[in-house]
Scaffold this active site. Structure first.
Site, PDB file in Angstrom:
ATOM      1  N   GLN A   1      -5.154  -2.559  12.520  1.00 38.47           N
ATOM      2  CA  GLN A   1      -3.917  -1.807  12.784  1.00 38.47           C
ATOM      3  C   GLN A   1      -3.447  -1.964  14.231  1.00 38.47           C
ATOM      4  O   GLN A   1      -2.281  -1.733  14.529  1.00 38.47           O
ATOM      5  CB  GLN A   1      -4.128  -0.318  12.497  1.00 38.47           C
ATOM      6  CG  GLN A   1      -4.279   0.009  11.024  1.00 38.47           C
ATOM      7  CD  GLN A   1      -2.986  -0.148  10.238  1.00 38.47           C
ATOM      8  OE1 GLN A   1      -1.884  -0.011  10.775  1.00 38.47           O
ATOM      9  NE2 GLN A   1      -3.106  -0.466   8.961  1.00 38.47           N
TER      10      GLN A   1
ATOM     11  N   THR B   1     -11.684 -24.843   2.345  1.00 37.63           N
ATOM     12  CA  THR B   1     -10.541 -25.573   2.890  1.00 37.63           C
ATOM     13  C   THR B   1      -9.576 -24.601   3.555  1.00 37.63           C
ATOM     14  O   THR B   1      -9.241 -23.561   2.988  1.00 37.63           O
ATOM     15  CB  THR B   1      -9.828 -26.343   1.760  1.00 37.63           C
ATOM     16  OG1 THR B   1     -10.779 -27.222   1.182  1.00 37.63           O
ATOM     17  CG2 THR B   1      -8.639 -27.138   2.290  1.00 37.63           C
TER      18      THR B   1
ATOM     19  N   CYS C   1      -4.963   1.913  -0.425  1.00 38.79           N
ATOM     20  CA  CYS C   1      -6.151   1.642  -1.227  1.00 38.79           C
ATOM     21  C   CYS C   1      -6.605   2.871  -1.990  1.00 38.79           C
ATOM     22  O   CYS C   1      -7.282   2.773  -2.988  1.00 38.79           O
ATOM     23  CB  CYS C   1      -7.277   1.152  -0.332  1.00 38.79           C
ATOM     24  SG  CYS C   1      -6.700   0.085   0.954  1.00 38.79           S
TER      25      CYS C   1
ATOM     26  N   ASN D   1      -5.814   3.572  10.261  1.00 41.35           N
ATOM     27  CA  ASN D   1      -4.689   3.127   9.440  1.00 41.35           C
ATOM     28  C   ASN D   1      -3.897   4.273   8.828  1.00 41.35           C
ATOM     29  O   ASN D   1      -2.778   4.079   8.402  1.00 41.35           O
ATOM     30  CB  ASN D   1      -5.177   2.181   8.336  1.00 41.35           C
ATOM     31  CG  ASN D   1      -6.393   2.694   7.627  1.00 41.35           C
ATOM     32  OD1 ASN D   1      -7.437   2.926   8.243  1.00 41.35           O
ATOM     33  ND2 ASN D   1      -6.288   2.892   6.331  1.00 41.35           N
TER      34      ASN D   1
ATOM     35  N   GLY E   1      -8.380  -9.075   6.654  1.00 41.34           N
ATOM     36  CA  GLY E   1      -9.123  -8.026   7.343  1.00 41.34           C
ATOM     37  C   GLY E   1     -10.394  -7.638   6.613  1.00 41.34           C
ATOM     38  O   GLY E   1     -11.451  -7.451   7.236  1.00 41.34           O
ATOM     39  N   SER E   2     -10.316  -7.512   5.300  1.00 41.73           N
ATOM     40  CA  SER E   2     -11.498  -7.077   4.536  1.00 41.73           C
ATOM     41  C   SER E   2     -12.627  -8.095   4.674  1.00 41.73           C
ATOM     42  O   SER E   2     -13.794  -7.733   4.874  1.00 41.73           O
ATOM     43  CB  SER E   2     -11.152  -6.890   3.054  1.00 41.73           C
ATOM     44  OG  SER E   2     -10.141  -5.927   2.916  1.00 41.73           O
TER      45      SER E   2
ATOM     46  N   SER F   1      -5.826  -9.004  10.816  1.00 43.15           N
ATOM     47  CA  SER F   1      -5.241  -9.457   9.558  1.00 43.15           C
ATOM     48  C   SER F   1      -3.760  -9.764   9.726  1.00 43.15           C
ATOM     49  O   SER F   1      -3.005  -8.938  10.256  1.00 43.15           O
ATOM     50  CB  SER F   1      -5.427  -8.369   8.495  1.00 43.15           C
ATOM     51  OG  SER F   1      -4.750  -8.728   7.317  1.00 43.15           O
ATOM     52  N   GLY F   2      -3.344 -10.954   9.267  1.00 42.25           N
ATOM     53  CA  GLY F   2      -1.975 -11.434   9.482  1.00 42.25           C
ATOM     54  C   GLY F   2      -0.879 -10.529   8.948  1.00 42.25           C
ATOM     55  O   GLY F   2       0.139 -10.321   9.612  1.00 42.25           O
TER      56      GLY F   2
END
Ligand SMILES: *Cc1c(COP(=O)(O)O)cnc(C)c1O
Length: 393
Positions: free
Chosen positions: A181, A239, A326, A153, A72-73, A201-202
């Protein structure tokens, strides 16, 4: 036996069994480089392209509009820094965002301000929502980009994304949303909502950590953030994280298929907590009661420190958060809670519980059993609470 309740799914989630199994071959035998020409490489390549189709379908985008990133970042940084640079060529240097964005957005905007970009941060009102009217009023000749998060979030509020998208479209402004989120928890349709770029984001929807994606609408000029090889259509070098990408797509597909049933269950859990834990005197729910993520409860208890509360909950086997992951470790109250108008001392006493499919109503009952005595104990020791009570008398 000591209970263990994981109620911090906004910070990260457990990897789903489906995602884990989908990843396994790419962590072992299928280790080829997707850019190689032999079949070990092309097998990785086709797994990545399948994953791209899956992610695209979940957002109502086309596969060519999905770019895999390291989370995400990175997606936020790329969308904002990349488009800021591109829009300068059109004579635009003004960006509109909101005061309660994730730091991946806010700190990116700070960096751009230092480079001479102009940034306007919209107020977030006491219900945790931005007002489309105020976005309209903030638009200038030079506005090239709007970046407003889909769902917050910390307090879980879901923004009026469709209205924001419409305003941006009418004014020819590119609209990016940090949907980290929201993806997997609410239905997303980038076409309907006029979203031009979207970050996901996973690890926020039971996929692996360190992998994400950026949706970039066809036709948007977005220079790379990471230069190097020609991966990701020449726009994001490096990669490919084949296992991560495959796992994320499997998790997203599973999450998207079960949004409704999971939301129903999460809401039940949250409603139970809201009804019971808010019986504690001088407590409040943060953020709009309706427009919020189904699994998010964020409360404040006056007269206590969120950090002490977390430690005592941990001793009872409950993983929760105060502010965002964070900011924990710093003593500043959450910028999100300050942005909705809470005074510092109230914002300090915050608790975020975030639930997933793995939680049960029994978890909620246990939390509501242990929380009131903990709050009472902390208040008994708190000089701040003494002061609050004295003012009452
Ligand atoms: C978690 C989160 C991010 C950061 O995503 P990472 O994959 O951890 O880099 C960005 N924005 C929001 C809203 C988040 O919740």
């Amino acid at each position: 036996m000591q209970k263990f309740i994981y109620a911090d799914n906004s910070a990260t989630t457990a990897l789903s069994e489906t995602a884990f199994n989908a990843m396994l071959p790419y962590l072992k035998s299928e280790y080829g480089n997707a850019s190689s020409l032999y079949s070990l490489g092309s097998s990785a390549k086709s797994a990545i392209e399948e994953a791209r189709k899956t992610v695209a379908k979940c957002l109502n985008a086309t596969p060519r509009e999905i770019y895999f990133t390291a989370g995400g970042s990175e997606s936020d940084n790329w969308a904002i820094k990349g488009y800021a640079k591109a829009m300068l060529k059109k004579g635009k240097n003004h960006i509109i965002s909101s005061k309660f964005e994730h730091h991946a957005v806010l700190h990116t905007l700070n960096a751009l301000e230092k480079e001479g970009f102009e940034v306007t941060l919209l107020d977030v009102h006491s219900n945790g929502l931005v007002r489309p009217e105020e976005l309209k009023n903030a638009i200038k000749e030079t506005t090239g980009l709007v970046t407003i998060m889909y769902a917050n979030n910390e307090i879980g509020t879901i923004q009026p994304i469709k209205e924001i998208g419409k305003i941006c479209k009418e004014n020819n402004i590119v609209f990016h949303t940090d949907a980290v989120q929201a993806v997997g928890n609410v239905e997303i349709n980038v076409a309907d909502s006029n979203i031009d770029m979207l970050s996901l984001s996973g690890h926020k929807f039971h996929g692996p950590k360190g992998v994400g994606a950026l949706y970039v609408r066809k036709g948007i000029v977005l220079p790379p953030l990471i230069d190097g090889g020609a991966q990701e259509f020449g726009r994001r070098a490096g990669t490919e994280n084949t296992a991560g990408i495959v796992g994320m797509a499997a998790a997203l597909s599973e999450a998207t298929a079960t949004i409704e049933t999971r939301a129903k269950k999460s809401k039940e859990i949250c409603n139970y907590i809201i009804e019971n834990c808010l019986k504690i005197e001088r407590s409040r729910l943060n953020g709009d009661r309706e427009n919020r993520l189904p699994g998010n409860v964020n409360m404040c208890f006056e007269g206590i420190e969120g950090e002490s509360l977390l430690l005592m909950l941990d001793a009872k086997g409950i993983c929760a958060s105060s502010g965002s992951a964070c900011t924990s470790g710093s003593l500043d109250p959450s910028h999100v809670l300050l942005s909705i108008g809470l005074p510092h001392e109230v914002a300090h006493g915050s608790l975020r519980l975030s639930f997933s499919d793995e939680n049960t109503l029994d978890d909620a009952k246990y939390i509501c059993e242990v929380l009131p005595p903990i709050v009472k104990r902390l208040r008994d020791m708190s000089p701040l609470w003494d002061r609050i009570k004295n003012q009452e008398n």
